[in-house]
Design a protein around this motif. Structure first.
Motif, PDB file in Angstrom:
ATOM      1  N   GLU A 159      42.727   6.701 -12.777  1.00 21.73           N
ATOM      2  CA  GLU A 159      44.099   7.007 -13.202  1.00 21.73           C
ATOM      3  C   GLU A 159      44.940   7.317 -11.968  1.00 21.73           C
ATOM      4  N   SER A 160      46.158   6.812 -11.962  1.00 22.71           N
ATOM      5  CA  SER A 160      47.047   6.977 -10.821  1.00 22.71           C
ATOM      6  C   SER A 160      47.751   8.326 -10.883  1.00 22.71           C
ATOM      7  N   SER A 161      48.259   8.737  -9.727  1.00 24.39           N
ATOM      8  CA  SER A 161      48.998   9.995  -9.644  1.00 24.39           C
ATOM      9  C   SER A 161      50.352   9.753  -8.989  1.00 24.39           C
ATOM     10  N   ILE A 162      51.375  10.453  -9.512  1.00 26.35           N
ATOM     11  CA  ILE A 162      52.734  10.349  -8.984  1.00 26.35           C
ATOM     12  C   ILE A 162      53.253  11.757  -8.754  1.00 26.35           C
ATOM     13  N   TYR A 163      53.869  11.992  -7.598  1.00 24.26           N
ATOM     14  CA  TYR A 163      54.388  13.317  -7.301  1.00 24.26           C
ATOM     15  C   TYR A 163      55.542  13.211  -6.308  1.00 24.26           C
ATOM     16  N   LEU A 164      56.353  14.254  -6.270  1.00 22.26           N
ATOM     17  CA  LEU A 164      57.470  14.351  -5.333  1.00 22.26           C
ATOM     18  C   LEU A 164      57.009  15.136  -4.108  1.00 22.26           C
ATOM     19  N   GLY A 165      57.060  14.522  -2.960  1.00 16.43           N
ATOM     20  CA  GLY A 165      56.587  15.144  -1.741  1.00 16.43           C
ATOM     21  C   GLY A 165      57.618  16.061  -1.115  1.00 16.43           C
ATOM     22  N   SER A 166      57.163  16.870  -0.164  1.00 14.52           N
ATOM     23  CA  SER A 166      58.064  17.783   0.544  1.00 14.52           C
ATOM     24  C   SER A 166      59.048  17.047   1.437  1.00 14.52           C
ATOM     25  N   ASP A 167      58.781  15.759   1.715  1.00 10.09           N
ATOM     26  CA  ASP A 167      59.684  14.957   2.542  1.00 10.09           C
ATOM     27  C   ASP A 167      60.840  14.372   1.747  1.00 10.09           C
ATOM     28  N   GLY A 168      60.893  14.650   0.435  1.00 10.86           N
ATOM     29  CA  GLY A 168      61.964  14.136  -0.396  1.00 10.86           C
ATOM     30  C   GLY A 168      61.680  12.768  -1.003  1.00 10.86           C
ATOM     31  N   TRP A 169      60.534  12.172  -0.706  1.00 15.05           N
ATOM     32  CA  TRP A 169      60.158  10.863  -1.256  1.00 15.05           C
ATOM     33  C   TRP A 169      59.212  11.067  -2.426  1.00 15.05           C
ATOM     34  N   TRP A 170      59.267  10.127  -3.386  1.00 16.45           N
ATOM     35  CA  TRP A 170      58.295  10.081  -4.472  1.00 16.45           C
ATOM     36  C   TRP A 170      57.092   9.256  -3.982  1.00 16.45           C
ATOM     37  N   HIS A 171      55.901   9.779  -4.232  1.00 18.74           N
ATOM     38  CA  HIS A 171      54.670   9.126  -3.769  1.00 18.74           C
ATOM     39  C   HIS A 171      53.797   8.760  -4.967  1.00 18.74           C
ATOM     40  N   GLY A 172      53.109   7.624  -4.822  1.00 16.17           N
ATOM     41  CA  GLY A 172      52.168   7.190  -5.848  1.00 16.17           C
ATOM     42  C   GLY A 172      50.839   6.840  -5.222  1.00 16.17           C
ATOM     43  N   ARG A 173      49.745   7.247  -5.864  1.00 16.74           N
ATOM     44  CA  ARG A 173      48.396   6.952  -5.395  1.00 16.74           C
ATOM     45  C   ARG A 173      47.647   6.206  -6.494  1.00 16.74           C
ATOM     46  N   VAL A 174      47.132   5.039  -6.140  1.00  9.93           N
ATOM     47  CA  VAL A 174      46.458   4.182  -7.121  1.00  9.93           C
ATOM     48  C   VAL A 174      45.053   3.886  -6.620  1.00  9.93           C
ATOM     49  N   THR A 175      44.062   4.177  -7.433  1.00  9.75           N
ATOM     50  CA  THR A 175      42.669   3.879  -7.088  1.00  9.75           C
ATOM     51  C   THR A 175      42.359   2.435  -7.456  1.00  9.75           C
ATOM     52  N   MET A 176      41.967   1.624  -6.461  1.00 10.84           N
ATOM     53  CA  MET A 176      41.719   0.199  -6.683  1.00 10.84           C
ATOM     54  C   MET A 176      40.231  -0.123  -6.788  1.00 10.84           C
ATOM     55  N   GLY A 177      39.380   0.788  -6.372  1.00  6.14           N
ATOM     56  CA  GLY A 177      37.940   0.523  -6.362  1.00  6.14           C
ATOM     57  C   GLY A 177      37.330   1.121  -5.116  1.00  6.14           C
ATOM     58  N   VAL A 178      36.462   0.340  -4.454  1.00  4.13           N
ATOM     59  CA  VAL A 178      35.841   0.793  -3.211  1.00  4.13           C
ATOM     60  C   VAL A 178      36.054  -0.265  -2.131  1.00  4.13           C
ATOM     61  N   LYS A 179      36.049   0.166  -0.886  1.00  2.00           N
ATOM     62  CA  LYS A 179      36.179  -0.748   0.242  1.00  2.00           C
ATOM     63  C   LYS A 179      34.822  -1.351   0.573  1.00  2.00           C
ATOM     64  N   SER A 180      34.820  -2.240   1.564  1.00  5.54           N
ATOM     65  CA  SER A 180      33.571  -2.918   1.922  1.00  5.54           C
ATOM     66  C   SER A 180      32.532  -1.958   2.486  1.00  5.54           C
TER      67      SER A 180
END
Length: 465
Positions: A9-30
């Motif tokens: 599940e993704s997460s969305i939040y407002l950062g202290s820098d004034g930007w909205w940030h989103g984090r999306v889990t895509m799986g695992v790297k190589s």
């Protein structure tokens, strides 16, 4: 404390820098570590849209691979070095490299591959056309770039191949200009005064390509069964560096400034002064002490169909026997100086004929025969196909003789003649509207018989009595 979110599940939040940030889990790297992508935006609706788009790509299995994306220049170098080199023929690979160095990298090489837009390609194509490049050249560049981007899309380095969104310039297909029957005879008559006469008999009379003709070997010629087997072709390949540092190897030959207008160094160059070197130039491989894979080389034809056996016209066989006898005499006279390559058409010392010298001889023969200038293909492949068509040979048979894979390709080689079209339409017209038939007049009387009357004949009888 907020409850833990479910996996993926993704997460969305407002950062202290004034930007909205989103984090999306895509799986695992190589390497096994979590592949968690980051997006940011100025507003919450915008970041939600970006996160949903990334989640959609994840669910469809079309998400680009993790990591910083290469530039177009870096990807083209990787594609040509590690991918295309495994499949392409050497001459084709050289052509890909040439167009990449001279057109693609200067045009769009600095763009990141995932940031490349259709507008960038369209501006590059427009600049190439304005600089005098032929539309056919621009189309080749488009195909090379499109193929490289297709591989990048297949490997999920990019989300979309933007080259498929661009229409390259339209090109007019080059019209064939084969010899007429009279011109073909005049050409071969001029060639009969040269030692290379049989080379032109095979090229014009049998429709062989230049590389196939110069690459013919006696091991693949069966004069008893009257068959040629073009298993090899002769090509001039570009030399490649065999050293560890190509740039340093060619240091003494690098020229970074264009030549002056009155340059005397390259006065004899047919194409004028060469272009200046780039800052990271890796050319000049012909001067490398460890050079490899260049010069005149025997290579396999491009397709399996091109290697099919071709029947030799029976009238050519005695000429080939005489040609073989003359070559044997040259071999005996040359002794140790003879270089054996088993080629059918060789220089006086046994080496294969140089394709460049062969092309120059073709141009000389055109002038001697009084024929207007044309391509070597017109005087060989196109001429053979057209004359076979005029002699009434059907198209599938011509396709087999020219060793084409598709009959549509053969139709492009065969050019119709106006006198044949005129005769065909005459016969068509006579089929629908037969010409008026002339009635048989039968026996007719002479003028004396018709002028003779019954009274005149009676008077003549009285005189006789």
């Amino acid at each position: 404390m907020s409850p833990r979110k479910p996996n993926m599940e993704s997460s969305i939040y407002l950062g202290s820098d004034g930007w909205w940030h989103g984090r999306v889990t895509m799986g695992v790297k190589s390497d096994g570590s979590p592949d968690r992508r980051h997006r940011r935006a100025r507003t919450e609706p915008e970041i939600k849209r970006k996160v949903k788009e990334l989640e959609r790509l994840r669910e469809q299995g079309r998400a680009p691979a993790a990591g910083r994306k290469p530039t177009v220049a870096a990807w083209m170098t990787t594609y040509l070095t590690d991918i295309a080199s495994l499949k392409l023929k050497p001459r084709s690979l050289d052509d890909y490299w040439s167009k990449t160095r001279n057109d693609i990298i200067p045009g769009v090489g600095a763009h990141r591959i995932d940031k490349l837009q259709p507008e960038h390609l369209e501006r590059m194509y427009r600049s190439m056309l304005d600089a005098g490049r032929a539309p056919s050249h621009v189309v080749k560049v488009h195909r090379i770039l499109s193929r490289a981007l297709k591989i990048a899309h297949r490997r999920r380095i990019i989300g979309e191949n933007v080259a498929t969104l661009v229409d390259p310039p339209s090109i007019d297909e080059t019209e064939a200009n084969p010899f007429t029957k009279e011109e073909a005879k005049a050409f071969l008559e001029a060639a009969s005064r040269r030692p290379t006469f049989m080379r032109w008999i095979v090229g014009v009379g049998m429709g062989f390509r230049q590389g196939e003709t110069l690459g013919l070997r006696w091991s693949y010629v069966d004069l008893e069964a009257e068959l040629f087997r073009p298993e090899w072709q002769l090509q001039r390949l570009t030399w490649r560096h065999g050293c560890a540092d190509p740039h340093a190897c060619g240091r003494r030959l690098h020229r970074f400034e264009p030549c002056a207008s009155d340059c005397a160094t390259h006065r004899g160059y047919k194409r004028g002064c060469p272009k200046p070197c780039t800052k990271a130039c890796v050319k000049h491989a012909s001067a490398c002490p460890d050079r490899k894979e260049g010069g005149l080389v025997f290579t396999r034809p491009k397709t399996r169909k091109s290697r099919n056996a071709v029947p030799i016209p029976p009238v050519f066989v005695p000429f080939l026997h005489d040609h073989q006898a003359r070559q044997d005499a040259l071999r005996a006279a040359g002794g140790e100086l003879w270089e054996e390559h088993d080629v059918v058409f060789s220089r006086p010392d046994g080496r294969p004929l140089d394709p460049r010298a062969d092309y120059e001889e073709f141009k000389e023969l055109l002038k001697e025969a009084g024929i207007d200038d044309r391509r070597l293909y017109d005087g060989s492949r196109h001429t053979a196909g057209t004359i076979l068509n005029e002699l009434g040979v059907d198209m599938p048979t011509i396709m087999e003789i020219l060793r084409h894979t598709q009959i549509s390709q053969t139709r492009r080689y065969v050019k119709g003649r106006s006198h044949l079209s005129k005769d065909a339409m005459r016969r068509m017209g006579e089929f629908f509207v037969p010409p008026p038939s002339t009635p048989d007049p039968g026996p007719s009387e002479t003028r004396t018989e018709t002028a003779d009357t019954r009274a005149a004949r009676a008077q003549r009888r009285r005189r006789i009595r």
